[in-house]
Design a protein around this motif. Structure first.
Motif, short mmCIF file in Angstrom:
data_model
loop_
_atom_site.label_atom_id
_atom_site.label_comp_id
_atom_site.label_asym_id
_atom_site.label_seq_id
_atom_site.Cartn_x
_atom_site.Cartn_y
_atom_site.Cartn_z
N GLU A 63 -6.68 6.67 -3.07
CA GLU A 63 -5.91 5.86 -3.71
C GLU A 63 -5.33 4.80 -2.56
N LEU A 64 -5.96 4.78 -1.53
CA LEU A 64 -5.38 3.90 -0.38
C LEU A 64 -5.90 2.48 -0.79
N ASN A 65 -5.14 1.49 -0.71
CA ASN A 65 -5.47 0.04 -1.16
C ASN A 65 -4.98 -0.75 -0.02
N ILE A 66 -5.93 -1.35 0.70
CA ILE A 66 -5.47 -2.05 1.83
C ILE A 66 -6.05 -3.50 1.37
N GLU A 67 -5.02 -4.39 1.63
CA GLU A 67 -5.37 -5.90 1.21
C GLU A 67 -6.40 -6.37 2.41
N ARG A 68 -7.48 -7.05 2.10
CA ARG A 68 -8.41 -7.64 3.01
C ARG A 68 -7.59 -8.90 3.56
N ASP A 69 -8.00 -8.57 4.92
CA ASP A 69 -7.51 -10.08 5.64
C ASP A 69 -8.68 -11.07 5.71
N ARG A 70 -8.23 -12.28 4.99
CA ARG A 70 -8.97 -13.29 4.65
C ARG A 70 -8.95 -14.58 5.76
#
Length: 79
Positions: A63-70
């Motif tokens: 369930e880990l949700n890490i926002e991608r660094d763009r």
């Protein structure tokens, strides 16, 4: 123990086998034997991924949700 003869091995494959055997400090026959044994073990116990799945079965974390660094990457400087 079983015995086996393998005929009509392409020269290129035979030379590669002999080179692999030499790098492992074995005869060509011992190298083929080791390859067969390792293949049989993997097919009986599953591959690396199967062993990992068994090892970590029940461990939560999907369930880990890490926002991608763009952020754009910086150009490398070799000066």
């Amino acid at each position: 123990m079983g015995n086996m003869s393998i005929r009509n091995i392409p020269d290129e494959a035979h030379e590669a086998l002999k080179a692999r055997a030499k790098s492992n400090g074995r005869s060509a026959e011992a190298e083929v034997r080791a390859m067969i044994i390792e293949t049989a073990r993997q097919s009986n116990s599953g591959g690396f991924g199967s062993r990992l799945t068994k090892r970590f079965k029940g461990v939560e974390g999907d369930e880990l949700n890490i926002e991608r660094d763009r952020t754009p990457a910086q150009t490398a400087s070799f000066e």
